[in-house]
Design a protein around this motif. Structure first.
Motif, PDB file in Angstrom:
ATOM      1  N   GLN A  20      22.093   4.612  -6.264  1.00  0.00           N
ATOM      2  CA  GLN A  20      22.290   5.498  -7.412  1.00  0.00           C
ATOM      3  C   GLN A  20      23.715   5.454  -7.947  1.00  0.00           C
ATOM      4  O   GLN A  20      23.937   5.773  -9.117  1.00  0.00           O
ATOM      5  CB  GLN A  20      21.938   6.944  -7.018  1.00  0.00           C
ATOM      6  CG  GLN A  20      20.458   7.160  -6.755  1.00  0.00           C
ATOM      7  CD  GLN A  20      20.190   8.583  -6.337  1.00  0.00           C
ATOM      8  OE1 GLN A  20      20.159   8.903  -5.161  1.00  0.00           O
ATOM      9  NE2 GLN A  20      20.028   9.452  -7.314  1.00  0.00           N
ATOM     10  N   MET A  21      24.664   5.046  -7.123  1.00  0.00           N
ATOM     11  CA  MET A  21      26.041   4.962  -7.596  1.00  0.00           C
ATOM     12  C   MET A  21      26.220   3.847  -8.619  1.00  0.00           C
ATOM     13  O   MET A  21      27.253   3.761  -9.281  1.00  0.00           O
ATOM     14  CB  MET A  21      26.990   4.747  -6.410  1.00  0.00           C
ATOM     15  CG  MET A  21      27.066   5.937  -5.469  1.00  0.00           C
ATOM     16  SD  MET A  21      27.594   7.469  -6.286  1.00  0.00           S
ATOM     17  CE  MET A  21      29.298   7.069  -6.661  1.00  0.00           C
ATOM     18  N   GLU A  22      25.228   2.985  -8.763  1.00  0.00           N
ATOM     19  CA  GLU A  22      25.258   1.959  -9.799  1.00  0.00           C
ATOM     20  C   GLU A  22      24.777   2.520 -11.135  1.00  0.00           C
ATOM     21  O   GLU A  22      24.852   1.840 -12.161  1.00  0.00           O
ATOM     22  CB  GLU A  22      24.387   0.775  -9.382  1.00  0.00           C
ATOM     23  CG  GLU A  22      24.836   0.122  -8.067  1.00  0.00           C
ATOM     24  CD  GLU A  22      23.884  -0.964  -7.619  1.00  0.00           C
ATOM     25  OE1 GLU A  22      22.976  -1.315  -8.401  1.00  0.00           O
ATOM     26  OE2 GLU A  22      24.065  -1.480  -6.500  1.00  0.00           O
ATOM     27  N   SER A  59       0.826  -1.200   0.000  1.00  0.00           N
ATOM     28  CA  SER A  59       0.000   0.000   0.000  1.00  0.00           C
ATOM     29  C   SER A  59       0.866   1.257   0.000  1.00  0.00           C
ATOM     30  O   SER A  59       0.587   2.227  -0.718  1.00  0.00           O
ATOM     31  CB  SER A  59      -0.922  -0.003   1.225  1.00  0.00           C
ATOM     32  OG  SER A  59      -1.634   1.202   1.325  1.00  0.00           O
ATOM     33  N   LEU A  60       1.942   1.229   0.788  1.00  0.00           N
ATOM     34  CA  LEU A  60       2.837   2.382   0.856  1.00  0.00           C
ATOM     35  C   LEU A  60       3.564   2.589  -0.480  1.00  0.00           C
ATOM     36  O   LEU A  60       3.774   3.730  -0.911  1.00  0.00           O
ATOM     37  CB  LEU A  60       3.852   2.177   1.983  1.00  0.00           C
ATOM     38  CG  LEU A  60       4.706   3.392   2.363  1.00  0.00           C
ATOM     39  CD1 LEU A  60       3.821   4.551   2.785  1.00  0.00           C
ATOM     40  CD2 LEU A  60       5.673   3.020   3.483  1.00  0.00           C
ATOM     41  N   GLU A  61       3.915   1.495  -1.135  1.00  0.00           N
ATOM     42  CA  GLU A  61       4.569   1.613  -2.446  1.00  0.00           C
ATOM     43  C   GLU A  61       3.642   2.276  -3.451  1.00  0.00           C
ATOM     44  O   GLU A  61       4.068   3.126  -4.243  1.00  0.00           O
ATOM     45  CB  GLU A  61       4.973   0.228  -2.943  1.00  0.00           C
ATOM     46  CG  GLU A  61       5.632   0.254  -4.316  1.00  0.00           C
ATOM     47  CD  GLU A  61       5.961  -1.132  -4.822  1.00  0.00           C
ATOM     48  OE1 GLU A  61       6.018  -1.316  -6.057  1.00  0.00           O
ATOM     49  OE2 GLU A  61       6.148  -2.053  -3.994  1.00  0.00           O
ATOM     50  N   SER A  62       2.373   1.896  -3.420  1.00  0.00           N
ATOM     51  CA  SER A  62       1.404   2.509  -4.330  1.00  0.00           C
ATOM     52  C   SER A  62       1.267   4.006  -4.048  1.00  0.00           C
ATOM     53  O   SER A  62       1.232   4.834  -4.966  1.00  0.00           O
ATOM     54  CB  SER A  62       0.049   1.802  -4.184  1.00  0.00           C
ATOM     55  OG  SER A  62      -0.915   2.402  -5.008  1.00  0.00           O
ATOM     56  N   LYS A  63       1.215   4.361  -2.763  1.00  0.00           N
ATOM     57  CA  LYS A  63       1.133   5.771  -2.393  1.00  0.00           C
ATOM     58  C   LYS A  63       2.391   6.533  -2.816  1.00  0.00           C
ATOM     59  O   LYS A  63       2.322   7.683  -3.242  1.00  0.00           O
ATOM     60  CB  LYS A  63       0.923   5.909  -0.884  1.00  0.00           C
ATOM     61  CG  LYS A  63      -0.432   5.453  -0.384  1.00  0.00           C
ATOM     62  CD  LYS A  63      -0.536   5.667   1.121  1.00  0.00           C
ATOM     63  CE  LYS A  63      -1.894   5.238   1.654  1.00  0.00           C
ATOM     64  NZ  LYS A  63      -1.990   5.436   3.128  1.00  0.00           N
ATOM     65  N   LEU A  64       3.537   5.857  -2.690  1.00  0.00           N
ATOM     66  CA  LEU A  64       4.803   6.501  -3.034  1.00  0.00           C
ATOM     67  C   LEU A  64       4.862   6.818  -4.523  1.00  0.00           C
ATOM     68  O   LEU A  64       5.309   7.899  -4.920  1.00  0.00           O
ATOM     69  CB  LEU A  64       5.971   5.605  -2.630  1.00  0.00           C
ATOM     70  CG  LEU A  64       7.371   6.111  -2.982  1.00  0.00           C
ATOM     71  CD1 LEU A  64       7.656   7.440  -2.297  1.00  0.00           C
ATOM     72  CD2 LEU A  64       8.426   5.083  -2.611  1.00  0.00           C
ATOM     73  N   GLU A  78      14.342  -0.030  -3.741  1.00  0.00           N
ATOM     74  CA  GLU A  78      13.999  -1.400  -4.117  1.00  0.00           C
ATOM     75  C   GLU A  78      13.136  -1.457  -5.367  1.00  0.00           C
ATOM     76  O   GLU A  78      13.212  -2.411  -6.134  1.00  0.00           O
ATOM     77  CB  GLU A  78      13.284  -2.098  -2.956  1.00  0.00           C
ATOM     78  CG  GLU A  78      14.160  -2.297  -1.728  1.00  0.00           C
ATOM     79  CD  GLU A  78      13.363  -2.796  -0.545  1.00  0.00           C
ATOM     80  OE1 GLU A  78      12.190  -3.178  -0.737  1.00  0.00           O
ATOM     81  OE2 GLU A  78      13.907  -2.816   0.581  1.00  0.00           O
ATOM     82  N   THR A  79      12.306  -0.454  -5.575  1.00  0.00           N
ATOM     83  CA  THR A  79      11.364  -0.475  -6.690  1.00  0.00           C
ATOM     84  C   THR A  79      11.864   0.284  -7.912  1.00  0.00           C
ATOM     85  O   THR A  79      11.164   0.340  -8.930  1.00  0.00           O
ATOM     86  CB  THR A  79      10.018   0.130  -6.252  1.00  0.00           C
ATOM     87  OG1 THR A  79      10.229   1.448  -5.736  1.00  0.00           O
ATOM     88  CG2 THR A  79       9.369  -0.728  -5.179  1.00  0.00           C
ATOM     89  N   GLY A  80      13.052   0.886  -7.836  1.00  0.00           N
ATOM     90  CA  GLY A  80      13.577   1.614  -8.979  1.00  0.00           C
ATOM     91  C   GLY A  80      13.024   3.018  -9.122  1.00  0.00           C
ATOM     92  O   GLY A  80      13.224   3.665 -10.160  1.00  0.00           O
ATOM     93  N   LEU A  81      12.341   3.506  -8.087  1.00  0.00           N
ATOM     94  CA  LEU A  81      11.769   4.858  -8.133  1.00  0.00           C
ATOM     95  C   LEU A  81      12.754   5.918  -7.645  1.00  0.00           C
ATOM     96  O   LEU A  81      12.451   7.110  -7.718  1.00  0.00           O
ATOM     97  CB  LEU A  81      10.504   4.909  -7.266  1.00  0.00           C
ATOM     98  CG  LEU A  81       9.333   4.018  -7.699  1.00  0.00           C
ATOM     99  CD1 LEU A  81       8.249   4.022  -6.633  1.00  0.00           C
ATOM    100  CD2 LEU A  81       8.769   4.484  -9.029  1.00  0.00           C
ATOM    101  N   ILE A  82      13.908   5.483  -7.165  1.00  0.00           N
ATOM    102  CA  ILE A  82      14.825   6.418  -6.523  1.00  0.00           C
ATOM    103  C   ILE A  82      15.354   7.463  -7.507  1.00  0.00           C
ATOM    104  O   ILE A  82      15.560   8.621  -7.128  1.00  0.00           O
ATOM    105  CB  ILE A  82      15.997   5.656  -5.864  1.00  0.00           C
ATOM    106  CG1 ILE A  82      16.846   6.594  -5.027  1.00  0.00           C
ATOM    107  CG2 ILE A  82      16.822   4.932  -6.908  1.00  0.00           C
ATOM    108  CD1 ILE A  82      16.133   7.185  -3.845  1.00  0.00           C
ATOM    109  N   THR A  83      15.541   7.092  -8.769  1.00  0.00           N
ATOM    110  CA  THR A  83      16.080   8.055  -9.738  1.00  0.00           C
ATOM    111  C   THR A  83      15.114   9.206  -9.963  1.00  0.00           C
ATOM    112  O   THR A  83      15.503  10.383  -9.943  1.00  0.00           O
ATOM    113  CB  THR A  83      16.389   7.350 -11.077  1.00  0.00           C
ATOM    114  OG1 THR A  83      17.395   6.356 -10.860  1.00  0.00           O
ATOM    115  CG2 THR A  83      16.881   8.356 -12.107  1.00  0.00           C
TER     116      THR A  83
END
Length: 519
Positions: free
Chosen positions: A357-359, A264-269, A321-326
């Motif tokens: 992100q360093m990857e 649920s938190l991932e969806s909100k994010l 973990e979900t690739g949303l960091i970028t």
């Protein structure tokens, strides 16, 4: 042979045999053979006997041909059956370890459930095993060595459970279904699995070791599908892994609730990132020699639509973990650069980069593009990198930092002293600042060893001509002691908490007034 008679060709053959039998019986009943003899005798001068003989020979040859054709069809069916069996085996087994795979496990629901005939309630304990440190083994002995390790691990697991009840789900994840294991033995069996996996394995002259995280759950026939128990075992395994290597954990209902809450938190994010609902707050960095503001560290803050504050470690870890960091990073850095344009030119913007992100080999170009878009000077941006972010791929990290440094961006080593190889990082990379982690600042006054470590860090910074920042300053005693030790910059609640952009502007104005009045 039964398969042949069930086939289309077999049915046609049986039809012909039945038709021939009916015709023979009808001919016998009507004395057809006597009529045939009379016909041959009457028309013998005209070659009737030869005609009948030819028909008889043709019939015999047709019969022989039918027998041969049946043999060929039977052989073809056997080959097809063998090919189907091989294809089915390949589809349901791992080609490396020869263990059944996930698809085989899904098909194994009924066989496992019926394995204990006579019990009113048959139980299966599902153990999910995930290897820890497998990537390091691959780096040490190569992929062939990694394959050899997986084969040896599968052999050890099969020695503990039935070979047809040990599955490889892909990568370094295995699953074992133990039939009829008492509940009071489940935890002990999980420990035995860990001990079996973690024993050294000799590969090409190297003694390599991996860890194991084990989760387990119980399945009872008739109440649910077997793969649902496997899912619960996976949840327990991830819970065990989060506690450190070589741990085991039984499934608990709270784990499922935790996963549901996280989904649920991932969806909100995702929605919050799209709507740019996550904003930047700014915590001041104070020059301890002059008392002036020398910078602000940008910190992400998120309050959801129901007014609930989500801690940064929670949503940042999900974003990683979900690739949303970028996308999150680009949104926040863009926002921070635009806010910082309203600050005096001597105040820098400090911004954290996630280890994940360093990857990203395009990280430097992403940062420089944002600076160009917002017209924020590169010299006023300071990127904070943790030591852990540098050890994943040192060569890529060096290239990224070089690109940023050449563009004029400052680089700070964050959480100094808490990583794996602090001194080697200082020797390998060029940093403009090191930040002493707050864990040292909060305890050094009451711990002589910690005090010596802080002194050593500050002395190291001076000898390398690198500025030092002390994080987590909350008491005046800490501040006065750091001033005596010659620390350059301070950060903590004693100066101010993270604040919105407008409050940061007010804070700058108030600080300048105080300094002007004291001057």
């Amino acid at each position: 042979m039964k398969d042949f008679f069930r086939s289309r060709a077999g049915k046609q053959f049986l039809s012909l045999v039945a038709l021939g039998t009916v015709l023979w019986g009808l001919g016998y009943e009507l004395s057809f053979h006597e009529s045939l003899f009379r016909f041959v005798n009457v028309f013998k001068p005209y070659g009737a006997d030869k005609l009948v003989l030819a028909i008889a020979v043709g019939g015999a040859m047709s019969f022989i041909y039918s027998i041969l054709r049946i043999y060929d069809l039977r052989k073809e069916m056997d080959l097809r059956t063998a090919a189907q069996a091989r294809a089915d085996w390949a589809a349901t087994h791992d080609h490396l370890t020869k263990l059944p795979n996930r698809y085989a496990f899904e098909r194994a629901t009924l066989p496992l459930g019926r394995a204990l005939d006579g019990d009113q309630e048959r139980t299966v304990t599902v153990f999910s095993v995930d290897l820890d440190g497998f990537k390091k083994v691959n780096d040490l002995v190569g992929h062939k060595g990694g394959d050899a390790l997986l084969i040896e691990v599968s052999r050890r697991l099969c020695a503990l459970g039935k070979a047809d009840c040990v599955f490889r789900f892909g990568g370094d994840e295995f699953l074992i279904a133990m039939i009829g294991l008492p509940e009071d033995h489940q935890s002990r069996f999980a420990q035995v699995l860990i001990q079996a996996v973690t024993r050294p394995i000799h590969i090409d002259g190297f003694a390599v070791e991996v860890g194991a995280s084990v989760g387990f759950a119980t399945w009872r026939e008739g109440r649910e599908r077997l793969d649902e128990a496997a899912h619960r075992a996976d949840l327990a395994m991830y819970e065990a892994k989060s506690g450190g290597p070589n741990r085991h954990c039984a499934f608990q209902t709270a784990m499922q609730d935790k996963v549901t809450e996280r989904a649920s938190l991932e969806s909100k994010l995702r929605l919050a990132i799209q709507e740019k609902a996550i904003v930047t707050h700014y915590q001041p960095l104070i020059n301890l020699r002059t008392g002036a503001i020398c910078g602000f560290e940008a910190l992400a803050r998120w309050t959801d639509d129901q007014g609930v504050f989500i801690p940064p470690p929670v949503f940042i870890s999900i974003a990683e973990e979900t690739g949303l960091i970028t996308e999150l990073f680009e949104n926040l850095l863009t926002q921070a650069c635009r806010d910082a344009l309203f600050w005096p030119e001597e105040i820098v913007l400090s911004f954290n980069v996630s280890p994940v992100q360093m990857e990203d080999r395009l990280l430097a170009s992403r940062i420089l593009r944002i600076l160009e878009t917002t017209t924020f000077p590169a010299q006023r941006l300071e990127i904070e990198i943790t030591e852990n972010a540098l050890i994943q791929d040192p060569d890529d990290a060096a290239r990224i930092l070089d690109e940023l440094t050449q563009a004029g961006v400052q680089v700070a080593l964050d959480d100094f002293g808490t990583g794996y190889s602090s001194l080697s990082q200082l020797a390998r990379y060029r940093f403009d600042k090191i930040k002493i982690d707050k864990s040292f600042i909060s305890t050094y006054q009451n711990d002589e060893r910690q005090d010596k470590i802080v002194r050593a860090m500050l002395g190291l910074g001076r000898s390398l001509n690198i500025k030092t920042t002390a994080e987590g300053i909350e008491e005046h005693g800490q501040l006065s002691h750091l001033l005596l030790l010659g620390c350059d910059i301070g950060q903590g609640y004693i100066f101010g908490k993270a604040m919105p952009a407008q409050q940061a502007l007010d804070f700058i104005a108030e600080r300048q007034e105080v300094l002007s009045a004291s001057a």
